[in-house]
Design a protein around this motif. Structure first.
Motif, PDB file in Angstrom:
ATOM      1  N   SER A  99       0.961  -1.160  -0.047  1.00 25.40           N
ATOM      2  CA  SER A  99       0.080   0.021  -0.092  1.00 25.40           C
ATOM      3  C   SER A  99       0.754   1.175  -0.024  1.00 25.40           C
ATOM      4  O   SER A  99       2.057   1.301   0.800  1.00 25.40           O
ATOM      5  CB  SER A  99      -1.033   0.217   1.239  1.00 25.40           C
ATOM      6  OG  SER A  99      -0.200   0.125   2.431  1.00 25.40           O
ATOM      7  N   ASP A 100       0.567   2.249  -0.718  1.00 24.35           N
ATOM      8  CA  ASP A 100       1.418   3.444  -0.823  1.00 24.35           C
ATOM      9  C   ASP A 100       1.038   4.250   0.749  1.00 24.35           C
ATOM     10  O   ASP A 100      -0.010   4.224   0.807  1.00 24.35           O
ATOM     11  CB  ASP A 100       0.894   4.173  -2.088  1.00 24.35           C
ATOM     12  CG  ASP A 100       1.346   3.455  -3.377  1.00 24.35           C
ATOM     13  OD1 ASP A 100       2.491   2.837  -3.404  1.00 24.35           O
ATOM     14  OD2 ASP A 100       0.558   3.741  -4.460  1.00 24.35           O
ATOM     15  N   PRO A 101       2.189   5.061   0.722  1.00 31.37           N
ATOM     16  CA  PRO A 101       1.744   6.020   2.027  1.00 31.37           C
ATOM     17  C   PRO A 101       1.103   6.987   1.651  1.00 31.37           C
ATOM     18  O   PRO A 101       0.570   7.541   0.518  1.00 31.37           O
ATOM     19  CB  PRO A 101       3.332   6.600   2.255  1.00 31.37           C
ATOM     20  CG  PRO A 101       3.876   6.525   0.888  1.00 31.37           C
ATOM     21  CD  PRO A 101       3.481   5.411   0.117  1.00 31.37           C
ATOM     22  N   LEU A 103      -1.376  10.752   2.313  1.00 27.69           N
ATOM     23  CA  LEU A 103      -1.009  11.991   2.245  1.00 27.69           C
ATOM     24  C   LEU A 103      -0.768  12.539   3.607  1.00 27.69           C
ATOM     25  O   LEU A 103       0.422  13.131   3.449  1.00 27.69           O
ATOM     26  CB  LEU A 103      -2.205  12.586   1.721  1.00 27.69           C
ATOM     27  CG  LEU A 103      -1.962  14.237   1.417  1.00 27.69           C
ATOM     28  CD1 LEU A 103      -0.750  14.558   0.440  1.00 27.69           C
ATOM     29  CD2 LEU A 103      -3.115  15.039   0.847  1.00 27.69           C
ATOM     30  N   SER A 104      -1.225  11.976   4.507  1.00 29.28           N
ATOM     31  CA  SER A 104      -0.927  12.527   6.101  1.00 29.28           C
ATOM     32  C   SER A 104       0.369  12.063   6.449  1.00 29.28           C
ATOM     33  O   SER A 104       1.257  12.532   7.061  1.00 29.28           O
ATOM     34  CB  SER A 104      -1.934  12.059   6.942  1.00 29.28           C
ATOM     35  OG  SER A 104      -2.109  10.777   6.861  1.00 29.28           O
ATOM     36  N   ASP A 105       0.968  10.873   5.945  1.00 29.31           N
ATOM     37  CA  ASP A 105       2.103  10.035   6.120  1.00 29.31           C
ATOM     38  C   ASP A 105       3.174  11.065   5.536  1.00 29.31           C
ATOM     39  O   ASP A 105       4.366  10.847   6.062  1.00 29.31           O
ATOM     40  CB  ASP A 105       2.305   8.861   5.708  1.00 29.31           C
ATOM     41  CG  ASP A 105       1.299   7.966   6.623  1.00 29.31           C
ATOM     42  OD1 ASP A 105       0.890   8.224   7.735  1.00 29.31           O
ATOM     43  OD2 ASP A 105       0.952   6.738   6.282  1.00 29.31           O
ATOM     44  N   ILE A 106       2.943  11.538   4.402  1.00 28.80           N
ATOM     45  CA  ILE A 106       4.145  12.527   3.693  1.00 28.80           C
ATOM     46  C   ILE A 106       3.692  13.993   4.249  1.00 28.80           C
ATOM     47  O   ILE A 106       4.959  14.434   4.537  1.00 28.80           O
ATOM     48  CB  ILE A 106       3.681  12.241   2.184  1.00 28.80           C
ATOM     49  CG1 ILE A 106       3.829  10.898   1.680  1.00 28.80           C
ATOM     50  CG2 ILE A 106       4.531  13.133   1.458  1.00 28.80           C
ATOM     51  CD1 ILE A 106       3.255  11.111   0.272  1.00 28.80           C
ATOM     52  N   LEU A 107       2.727  14.289   4.559  1.00 27.70           N
ATOM     53  CA  LEU A 107       2.687  15.678   5.071  1.00 27.70           C
ATOM     54  C   LEU A 107       3.094  16.157   6.169  1.00 27.70           C
ATOM     55  O   LEU A 107       3.889  16.995   6.417  1.00 27.70           O
ATOM     56  CB  LEU A 107       1.296  16.132   4.850  1.00 27.70           C
ATOM     57  CG  LEU A 107       1.068  17.740   5.180  1.00 27.70           C
ATOM     58  CD1 LEU A 107       1.558  18.752   4.121  1.00 27.70           C
ATOM     59  CD2 LEU A 107      -0.483  17.995   4.993  1.00 27.70           C
ATOM     60  N   TRP A 108       2.797  15.269   7.578  1.00 22.45           N
ATOM     61  CA  TRP A 108       3.281  15.677   8.572  1.00 22.45           C
ATOM     62  C   TRP A 108       4.793  15.658   8.838  1.00 22.45           C
ATOM     63  O   TRP A 108       5.425  16.544   9.661  1.00 22.45           O
ATOM     64  CB  TRP A 108       2.654  14.616   9.645  1.00 22.45           C
ATOM     65  CG  TRP A 108       0.947  14.822   9.887  1.00 22.45           C
ATOM     66  CD1 TRP A 108      -0.044  13.824   9.775  1.00 22.45           C
ATOM     67  CD2 TRP A 108       0.235  15.965  10.067  1.00 22.45           C
ATOM     68  NE1 TRP A 108      -1.220  14.392   9.867  1.00 22.45           N
ATOM     69  CE2 TRP A 108      -1.037  15.801  10.070  1.00 22.45           C
ATOM     70  CE3 TRP A 108       0.701  17.337  10.119  1.00 22.45           C
ATOM     71  CZ2 TRP A 108      -2.039  16.714  10.245  1.00 22.45           C
ATOM     72  CZ3 TRP A 108      -0.348  18.391  10.587  1.00 22.45           C
ATOM     73  CH2 TRP A 108      -1.562  18.091  10.463  1.00 22.45           C
ATOM     74  N   PRO A 109       5.567  14.462   8.285  1.00 20.01           N
ATOM     75  CA  PRO A 109       6.930  14.617   8.644  1.00 20.01           C
ATOM     76  C   PRO A 109       7.670  15.878   7.924  1.00 20.01           C
ATOM     77  O   PRO A 109       8.304  16.719   8.422  1.00 20.01           O
ATOM     78  CB  PRO A 109       7.420  13.353   7.952  1.00 20.01           C
ATOM     79  CG  PRO A 109       6.368  12.601   8.045  1.00 20.01           C
ATOM     80  CD  PRO A 109       5.201  13.298   7.914  1.00 20.01           C
ATOM     81  N   SER A 110       6.918  16.200   6.780  1.00 13.91           N
ATOM     82  CA  SER A 110       7.477  17.348   5.945  1.00 13.91           C
ATOM     83  C   SER A 110       7.285  18.705   6.809  1.00 13.91           C
ATOM     84  O   SER A 110       8.037  19.537   6.920  1.00 13.91           O
ATOM     85  CB  SER A 110       6.858  17.544   4.646  1.00 13.91           C
ATOM     86  OG  SER A 110       7.287  16.454   3.737  1.00 13.91           O
ATOM     87  N   ALA A 111       5.947  18.656   7.555  1.00  8.19           N
ATOM     88  CA  ALA A 111       5.589  19.825   7.862  1.00  8.19           C
ATOM     89  C   ALA A 111       6.462  19.927   9.343  1.00  8.19           C
ATOM     90  O   ALA A 111       7.029  20.956   9.856  1.00  8.19           O
ATOM     91  CB  ALA A 111       4.161  19.915   8.443  1.00  8.19           C
ATOM     92  N   GLY A 112       6.777  18.869   9.824  1.00  2.97           N
ATOM     93  CA  GLY A 112       7.567  18.765  11.227  1.00  2.97           C
ATOM     94  C   GLY A 112       8.815  19.317  10.910  1.00  2.97           C
ATOM     95  O   GLY A 112       9.683  20.182  11.774  1.00  2.97           O
ATOM     96  N   ALA A 113       9.597  19.120   9.678  1.00  4.34           N
ATOM     97  CA  ALA A 113      10.802  19.533   9.291  1.00  4.34           C
ATOM     98  C   ALA A 113      10.980  20.940   8.926  1.00  4.34           C
ATOM     99  O   ALA A 113      11.731  21.883   9.321  1.00  4.34           O
ATOM    100  CB  ALA A 113      11.355  18.845   8.076  1.00  4.34           C
ATOM    101  N   PHE A 114       9.766  21.386   8.574  1.00  3.05           N
ATOM    102  CA  PHE A 114       9.565  23.129   8.042  1.00  3.05           C
ATOM    103  C   PHE A 114       9.564  23.851   9.603  1.00  3.05           C
ATOM    104  O   PHE A 114      10.330  24.605   9.866  1.00  3.05           O
ATOM    105  CB  PHE A 114       8.404  22.990   7.339  1.00  3.05           C
ATOM    106  CG  PHE A 114       8.172  24.621   7.129  1.00  3.05           C
ATOM    107  CD1 PHE A 114       8.703  25.444   6.121  1.00  3.05           C
ATOM    108  CD2 PHE A 114       7.268  25.326   8.092  1.00  3.05           C
ATOM    109  CE1 PHE A 114       8.531  26.794   5.949  1.00  3.05           C
ATOM    110  CE2 PHE A 114       6.707  26.751   7.680  1.00  3.05           C
ATOM    111  CZ  PHE A 114       7.639  27.329   6.972  1.00  3.05           C
TER     112      PHE A 114
END
Length: 254
Positions: A99-101, A103-114
């Protein structure tokens, strides 16, 4: 004459009866039977032992040949072609997950890094008059470890803080003893890797801290305070943000 014939027939009858009676085994025959039985058992035991020894020697010889010719990880295919060794498997892209990740699995780590870099940038503005900075390159690698792969050993708090503090201190010691240059860099990096292996605190981003201190003239004024700032101090901020990111990934999905 008749009497003699009767006597002869009686003797024959008696002899026939005694011939049908089974003979009793004497002690000597019993002992000989026991000895032959024990001998047969010993021979069978020796045969089994020889087979096991031969099997072990064959296994050892096969293992030795595999090690000698380096064919441990090679598997032959049905077309008599040798398949790729595990070394080449590391160059291939990973197999696609079932199963592909989301959208939330991609968005939250990126937002955390920002958010992490934004907070560290604001701290830089406060510390600017002192000539030090919190936004160092190793902390960017720490963000990738904490937010993208939080379940890996490198993301453990023990690994992170032990490696950050230890490797930073090694960089200061190498610069103090050897001065700037290639010898200090190579010695500090080798000692940092040895320290992480010995302490069982593998954390790859920390290996760049000694090189950063040796080449960073602005950081020389920190001296041994460099072991705590900015690496370990920045990791405290990143750990707090990681907790928030992990909570959002588990509870807010879309």
């Amino acid at each position: 004459m008749g009497t003699q014939l009767r006597a002869a027939s009686c003797c024959q009858h008696i002899n026939g009866l005694f011939s049908t009676v089974p003979t009793l085994s004497t002690p000597s025959t019993v002992s000989s039977l026991h000895s032959t039985d024990n001998l047969n058992r010993r021979q069978k035991g020796i045969l089994v032992l020889e087979k096991s020894v031969i099997g072990l020697s064959l296994k050892k010889e096969i293992r030795g040949r595999r090690r000698r010719f380096g064919i441990n990880g090679i598997v032959a295919s049905s077309n008599s072609n040798v398949a790729a060794a595990p070394f080449w498997d590391s160059w291939k892209p990973p197999q696609k997950a079932s199963s592909d990740p989301s959208l939330s699995d991609i968005l939250w780590p990126s937002a955390g890094a920002f958010v992490a870099m934004a907070i560290l940038g604001k701290i830089d503005q406060i510390l600017a008059p002192k000539g030090v900075s919190m936004t160092i390159a190793p902390l960017g690698a720490v963000c990738a470890v904490l937010f993208a792969s939080p379940s890996t050993p490198a993301a453990r708090k023990y690994n992170m803080f032990m490696a950050q503090i230890g490797c930073a201190a090694i960089g200061v010691v190498a610069f103090t003893l050897l001065g700037p240059g290639w010898l200090a860099r190579s010695t500090a990096l080798a000692a940092s890797i040895a320290f992480m292996i010995y302490a069982r605190a593998a954390h790859p981003p920390a290996a760049s801290l000694p090189l950063l201190f040796i080449d960073g003239v602005k950081l020389h004024s920190l001296n041994y305070w460099y072991a705590l700032f900015p690496g370990a101090a920045g990791c405290v901020v990143l750990c707090l943000i990681q907790e928030i990111v992990c909570y959002l990934k588990d509870n807010v999905k879309f």
